[in-house]
Design a protein around this motif. Sequence first.
Motif, mmCIF file in Angstrom:
data_model
loop_
_atom_site.group_PDB
_atom_site.id
_atom_site.type_symbol
_atom_site.label_atom_id
_atom_site.label_comp_id
_atom_site.label_asym_id
_atom_site.label_seq_id
_atom_site.Cartn_x
_atom_site.Cartn_y
_atom_site.Cartn_z
ATOM 1 N N ASN A 107 0.860 -1.178 0.000
ATOM 2 C CA ASN A 107 0.000 0.000 0.000
ATOM 3 C C ASN A 107 0.902 1.235 0.000
ATOM 4 O O ASN A 107 1.133 1.860 1.022
ATOM 5 N N VAL A 108 1.440 1.545 -1.166
ATOM 6 C CA VAL A 108 2.397 2.648 -1.300
ATOM 7 C C VAL A 108 1.913 3.603 -2.384
ATOM 8 O O VAL A 108 1.317 3.194 -3.367
ATOM 9 N N VAL A 123 2.060 3.860 3.155
ATOM 10 C CA VAL A 123 0.891 4.023 4.001
ATOM 11 C C VAL A 123 1.001 3.021 5.155
ATOM 12 O O VAL A 123 1.096 1.806 4.914
ATOM 13 N N PRO A 124 0.999 3.490 6.406
ATOM 14 C CA PRO A 124 1.221 2.595 7.545
ATOM 15 C C PRO A 124 0.020 1.740 7.928
ATOM 16 O O PRO A 124 0.139 0.829 8.750
ATOM 17 N N GLU A 167 5.241 -5.310 4.176
ATOM 18 C CA GLU A 167 3.802 -5.223 4.444
ATOM 19 C C GLU A 167 3.188 -6.579 4.749
ATOM 20 O O GLU A 167 2.304 -6.690 5.615
ATOM 21 N N LEU A 168 3.640 -7.626 4.054
ATOM 22 C CA LEU A 168 3.085 -8.957 4.325
ATOM 23 C C LEU A 168 3.398 -9.388 5.752
ATOM 24 O O LEU A 168 2.532 -9.955 6.437
ATOM 25 N N VAL A 169 4.600 -9.112 6.219
ATOM 26 C CA VAL A 169 4.954 -9.448 7.606
ATOM 27 C C VAL A 169 4.062 -8.677 8.568
ATOM 28 O O VAL A 169 3.598 -9.218 9.586
ATOM 29 N N ARG A 170 3.792 -7.418 8.246
ATOM 30 C CA ARG A 170 2.925 -6.606 9.117
ATOM 31 C C ARG A 170 1.495 -7.144 9.134
ATOM 32 O O ARG A 170 0.841 -7.175 10.186
ATOM 33 N N ARG A 171 1.022 -7.583 7.988
ATOM 34 C CA ARG A 171 -0.373 -8.042 7.902
ATOM 35 C C ARG A 171 -0.554 -9.481 8.384
ATOM 36 O O ARG A 171 -1.682 -9.908 8.628
ATOM 37 N N LYS A 172 0.534 -10.228 8.494
ATOM 38 C CA LYS A 172 0.460 -11.598 8.993
ATOM 39 C C LYS A 172 1.377 -11.725 10.212
ATOM 40 O O LYS A 172 2.372 -12.478 10.183
ATOM 41 N N ASP A 187 7.140 2.214 5.841
ATOM 42 C CA ASP A 187 6.973 3.333 6.763
ATOM 43 C C ASP A 187 7.633 2.983 8.090
ATOM 44 O O ASP A 187 7.311 1.943 8.683
ATOM 45 N N PRO A 188 8.557 3.805 8.573
ATOM 46 C CA PRO A 188 9.230 3.517 9.845
ATOM 47 C C PRO A 188 8.265 3.331 11.013
ATOM 48 O O PRO A 188 8.593 2.638 11.979
#
Length: 260
Positions: A107-108, A123-124, A167-172, A187-188
Amino acid sequence: MKRFIYLSVFLLCVSVLQAQDFSKYERFAFIQSGDTLPYRILLPENYDASYEYPLVIFLHGRGESGRDNEKQLSLGAGALFLKDSLRKAFPAIVVFPQCAADDYWSNVQTVADKTGKRHFYFVPDGEPSESMRLLTGLADNLFRQYKIKKTQVYVMGLSMGGMGTFELVRRKPGMFAAAVAICGGADPATADKIKQTNWWVFHGDRDETVPPEHSEKIVAALKKVMAKVQFTVYKGVHHNSWEKAFAEPGLLPWLFSNKK
Protein backbone atom coordinates in the motif's frame (compact mmCIF):
# COMPACT_ATOMS: atom_id res chain seq x y z
CA MET A 1 34.92 -18.67 -38.92
CA LYS A 2 31.24 -17.90 -39.57
CA ARG A 3 30.32 -21.49 -38.78
CA PHE A 4 32.25 -21.26 -35.54
CA ILE A 5 30.48 -18.03 -34.59
CA TYR A 6 27.04 -19.48 -35.41
CA LEU A 7 27.83 -22.60 -33.39
CA SER A 8 29.01 -20.49 -30.45
CA VAL A 9 25.85 -18.39 -30.53
CA PHE A 10 23.70 -21.53 -30.75
CA LEU A 11 25.43 -23.14 -27.78
CA LEU A 12 25.10 -19.92 -25.80
CA CYS A 13 21.36 -19.79 -26.51
CA VAL A 14 20.98 -23.44 -25.48
CA SER A 15 22.92 -22.73 -22.29
CA VAL A 16 20.70 -19.75 -21.45
CA LEU A 17 17.53 -21.72 -22.08
CA GLN A 18 18.75 -24.56 -19.90
CA ALA A 19 19.72 -22.13 -17.15
CA GLN A 20 16.21 -20.70 -17.26
CA ASP A 21 14.32 -23.99 -17.30
CA PHE A 22 11.71 -23.41 -14.63
CA SER A 23 9.57 -26.45 -15.46
CA LYS A 24 10.16 -27.81 -11.95
CA TYR A 25 8.02 -24.93 -10.68
CA GLU A 26 4.44 -26.15 -10.98
CA ARG A 27 1.79 -23.72 -12.23
CA PHE A 28 -1.20 -22.86 -10.06
CA ALA A 29 -3.71 -20.08 -9.56
CA PHE A 30 -5.27 -19.03 -6.25
CA ILE A 31 -8.86 -17.87 -6.70
CA GLN A 32 -10.71 -15.89 -4.05
CA SER A 33 -14.05 -14.10 -4.50
CA GLY A 34 -13.67 -14.34 -8.26
CA ASP A 35 -10.19 -12.79 -8.31
CA THR A 36 -7.10 -14.73 -9.36
CA LEU A 37 -3.49 -14.73 -8.21
CA PRO A 38 -1.16 -16.82 -10.44
CA TYR A 39 1.70 -18.57 -8.67
CA ARG A 40 4.44 -21.12 -9.22
CA ILE A 41 5.51 -23.62 -6.60
CA LEU A 42 8.70 -25.66 -6.25
CA LEU A 43 8.41 -28.75 -4.07
CA PRO A 44 11.48 -30.38 -2.48
CA GLU A 45 13.25 -33.20 -4.24
CA ASN A 46 11.70 -36.54 -3.28
CA TYR A 47 8.76 -34.66 -1.81
CA ASP A 48 6.97 -36.58 0.96
CA ALA A 49 3.43 -35.33 1.59
CA SER A 50 3.51 -36.69 5.14
CA TYR A 51 6.58 -34.63 6.08
CA GLU A 52 6.61 -31.00 7.27
CA TYR A 53 8.77 -28.60 5.24
CA PRO A 54 9.83 -24.97 5.64
CA LEU A 55 7.97 -22.49 3.41
CA VAL A 56 9.50 -19.62 1.43
CA ILE A 57 7.34 -17.01 -0.32
CA PHE A 58 9.15 -14.80 -2.84
CA LEU A 59 7.69 -11.48 -4.05
CA HIS A 60 8.91 -10.15 -7.39
CA GLY A 61 9.42 -6.56 -8.54
CA ARG A 62 7.28 -4.28 -10.67
CA GLY A 63 8.80 -5.34 -13.97
CA GLU A 64 7.78 -8.96 -13.46
CA SER A 65 4.09 -8.22 -12.93
CA GLY A 66 1.41 -9.69 -15.17
CA ARG A 67 -0.56 -12.88 -15.67
CA ASP A 68 1.83 -15.05 -17.68
CA ASN A 69 2.86 -16.90 -14.49
CA GLU A 70 6.47 -16.88 -15.71
CA LYS A 71 8.14 -13.50 -15.32
CA GLN A 72 8.14 -13.66 -11.52
CA LEU A 73 10.82 -16.38 -11.74
CA SER A 74 13.29 -14.14 -13.60
CA LEU A 75 16.15 -11.92 -12.36
CA GLY A 76 17.90 -14.86 -10.71
CA ALA A 77 15.33 -15.49 -7.99
CA GLY A 78 13.82 -18.60 -9.55
CA ALA A 79 17.25 -19.97 -10.45
CA LEU A 80 18.49 -19.44 -6.88
CA PHE A 81 16.19 -22.10 -5.46
CA LEU A 82 16.92 -24.58 -8.27
CA LYS A 83 20.59 -25.00 -7.34
CA ASP A 84 21.12 -28.67 -6.56
CA SER A 85 23.37 -27.99 -3.57
CA LEU A 86 20.82 -25.67 -1.99
CA ARG A 87 17.87 -27.96 -2.68
CA LYS A 88 19.69 -30.76 -0.92
CA ALA A 89 20.87 -28.62 1.98
CA PHE A 90 17.58 -26.77 2.49
CA PRO A 91 14.58 -28.82 1.29
CA ALA A 92 11.63 -26.43 1.31
CA ILE A 93 8.40 -25.47 -0.41
CA VAL A 94 9.08 -22.32 -2.44
CA VAL A 95 6.23 -20.18 -3.80
CA PHE A 96 6.42 -17.35 -6.36
CA PRO A 97 3.09 -15.48 -6.69
CA GLN A 98 2.64 -12.93 -9.50
CA CYS A 99 1.17 -9.48 -8.90
CA ALA A 100 -1.22 -8.02 -11.46
CA ALA A 101 0.26 -5.46 -13.86
CA ASP A 102 -2.22 -2.80 -12.76
CA ASP A 103 -1.68 -3.35 -9.04
CA TYR A 104 1.04 -3.26 -6.39
CA TRP A 105 2.01 -5.61 -3.57
CA SER A 106 2.22 -2.90 -0.95
CA ASN A 107 0.00 0.00 0.00
CA VAL A 108 2.40 2.65 -1.30
CA GLN A 109 1.78 5.90 -3.13
CA THR A 110 4.08 7.05 -5.91
CA VAL A 111 4.55 10.61 -7.13
CA ALA A 112 6.67 11.45 -10.18
CA ASP A 113 8.19 14.94 -10.40
CA LYS A 114 8.80 16.93 -13.60
CA THR A 115 12.07 15.06 -14.23
CA GLY A 116 10.32 11.71 -14.03
CA LYS A 117 11.94 10.80 -10.73
CA ARG A 118 9.59 8.81 -8.52
CA HIS A 119 8.99 9.44 -4.84
CA PHE A 120 7.45 6.77 -2.62
CA TYR A 121 5.13 7.36 0.31
CA PHE A 122 4.30 4.29 2.37
CA VAL A 123 0.89 4.02 4.00
CA PRO A 124 1.22 2.60 7.55
CA ASP A 125 -2.33 1.24 7.68
CA GLY A 126 -5.50 1.09 5.60
CA GLU A 127 -6.96 -1.59 3.36
CA PRO A 128 -4.56 -3.85 1.45
CA SER A 129 -4.19 -3.70 -2.31
CA GLU A 130 -6.09 -6.36 -4.23
CA SER A 131 -2.89 -8.32 -4.84
CA MET A 132 -1.94 -8.16 -1.16
CA ARG A 133 -5.42 -9.35 -0.19
CA LEU A 134 -5.02 -12.34 -2.49
CA LEU A 135 -1.49 -12.92 -1.25
CA THR A 136 -2.55 -13.12 2.40
CA GLY A 137 -5.27 -15.55 1.36
CA LEU A 138 -2.76 -17.68 -0.53
CA ALA A 139 -0.39 -17.67 2.46
CA ASP A 140 -3.16 -19.09 4.65
CA ASN A 141 -4.26 -21.56 1.97
CA LEU A 142 -0.78 -23.07 1.61
CA PHE A 143 -1.09 -24.40 5.15
CA ARG A 144 -4.23 -26.27 4.06
CA GLN A 145 -2.58 -27.78 0.98
CA TYR A 146 0.76 -28.81 2.44
CA LYS A 147 2.37 -29.82 5.71
CA ILE A 148 4.47 -26.79 6.63
CA LYS A 149 6.81 -26.24 9.55
CA LYS A 150 5.15 -23.31 11.27
CA THR A 151 8.46 -22.47 12.95
CA GLN A 152 10.17 -22.02 9.57
CA VAL A 153 8.08 -19.75 7.37
CA TYR A 154 9.97 -17.09 5.41
CA VAL A 155 9.34 -14.29 2.93
CA MET A 156 11.71 -12.60 0.51
CA GLY A 157 11.23 -9.86 -2.05
CA LEU A 158 12.96 -7.38 -4.31
CA SER A 159 12.04 -3.78 -5.21
CA MET A 160 8.22 -3.66 -5.21
CA GLY A 161 8.45 -7.13 -3.66
CA GLY A 162 10.81 -5.78 -1.00
CA MET A 163 8.11 -3.27 -0.08
CA GLY A 164 5.56 -6.07 -0.16
CA THR A 165 7.74 -8.15 2.14
CA PHE A 166 7.55 -5.53 4.88
CA GLU A 167 3.80 -5.22 4.44
CA LEU A 168 3.08 -8.96 4.33
CA VAL A 169 4.95 -9.45 7.61
CA ARG A 170 2.92 -6.61 9.12
CA ARG A 171 -0.37 -8.04 7.90
CA LYS A 172 0.46 -11.60 8.99
CA PRO A 173 1.97 -11.05 12.47
CA GLY A 174 3.55 -14.11 13.98
CA MET A 175 3.74 -16.04 10.71
CA PHE A 176 7.30 -15.36 9.54
CA ALA A 177 10.48 -16.37 11.34
CA ALA A 178 12.67 -14.33 8.99
CA ALA A 179 12.39 -11.98 6.04
CA VAL A 180 14.70 -10.65 3.32
CA ALA A 181 13.89 -7.27 1.77
CA ILE A 182 16.00 -6.17 -1.22
CA CYS A 183 15.91 -2.55 -2.46
CA GLY A 184 12.49 -1.97 -0.90
CA GLY A 185 11.21 0.08 2.01
CA ALA A 186 8.40 0.68 4.48
CA ASP A 187 6.97 3.33 6.76
CA PRO A 188 9.23 3.52 9.84
CA ALA A 189 6.09 3.81 11.98
CA THR A 190 5.34 0.15 11.27
CA ALA A 191 8.61 -1.14 12.81
CA ASP A 192 7.01 -2.11 16.13
CA LYS A 193 4.53 -4.36 14.29
CA ILE A 194 7.23 -6.33 12.46
CA LYS A 195 9.92 -6.55 15.13
CA GLN A 196 9.22 -10.20 16.00
CA THR A 197 10.57 -11.27 12.61
CA ASN A 198 14.34 -11.42 11.97
CA TRP A 199 15.42 -9.23 9.04
CA TRP A 200 18.17 -9.02 6.46
CA VAL A 201 17.82 -5.88 4.35
CA PHE A 202 19.83 -5.11 1.19
CA HIS A 203 20.23 -1.97 -0.91
CA GLY A 204 22.61 -0.42 -3.42
CA ASP A 205 23.92 3.00 -2.38
CA ARG A 206 23.49 4.37 -5.94
CA ASP A 207 19.92 3.14 -6.41
CA GLU A 208 17.93 5.91 -8.10
CA THR A 209 14.81 3.82 -8.73
CA VAL A 210 14.14 3.13 -5.06
CA PRO A 211 16.53 5.36 -3.09
CA PRO A 212 18.43 3.60 -0.27
CA GLU A 213 16.98 6.04 2.27
CA HIS A 214 13.81 3.93 2.29
CA SER A 215 15.72 0.92 3.61
CA GLU A 216 17.85 3.10 5.89
CA LYS A 217 14.79 4.56 7.61
CA ILE A 218 13.01 1.28 8.28
CA VAL A 219 16.26 -0.39 9.43
CA ALA A 220 16.90 2.48 11.87
CA ALA A 221 13.33 2.14 13.16
CA LEU A 222 13.71 -1.63 13.58
CA LYS A 223 16.93 -1.18 15.54
CA LYS A 224 15.19 1.37 17.74
CA VAL A 225 12.56 -1.20 18.76
CA MET A 226 15.30 -3.80 19.38
CA ALA A 227 14.46 -5.99 16.39
CA LYS A 228 17.07 -8.37 15.00
CA VAL A 229 18.10 -6.79 11.69
CA GLN A 230 21.11 -6.98 9.40
CA PHE A 231 21.66 -4.26 6.79
CA THR A 232 23.93 -4.75 3.79
CA VAL A 233 24.64 -1.75 1.56
CA TYR A 234 26.49 -2.38 -1.70
CA LYS A 235 28.83 0.41 -2.72
CA GLY A 236 28.48 1.63 -6.28
CA VAL A 237 25.46 -0.60 -6.96
CA HIS A 238 22.29 0.72 -8.56
CA HIS A 239 18.82 -0.86 -8.46
CA ASN A 240 20.06 -4.36 -9.30
CA SER A 241 21.30 -5.07 -5.77
CA TRP A 242 19.47 -8.41 -5.87
CA GLU A 243 22.28 -9.78 -8.04
CA LYS A 244 24.80 -9.36 -5.23
CA ALA A 245 22.28 -10.40 -2.58
CA PHE A 246 21.55 -13.69 -4.37
CA ALA A 247 25.31 -14.29 -4.63
CA GLU A 248 25.79 -13.98 -0.87
CA PRO A 249 26.93 -17.46 0.23
CA GLY A 250 25.37 -16.96 3.65
CA LEU A 251 21.94 -15.80 2.45
CA LEU A 252 19.98 -19.05 2.48
CA PRO A 253 21.93 -20.58 5.40
CA TRP A 254 21.00 -17.49 7.39
CA LEU A 255 17.37 -17.63 6.25
CA PHE A 256 16.81 -21.27 7.20
CA SER A 257 18.70 -20.91 10.48
CA ASN A 258 15.91 -18.71 11.81
CA LYS A 259 13.12 -20.42 13.72
CA LYS A 260 10.28 -19.13 15.84
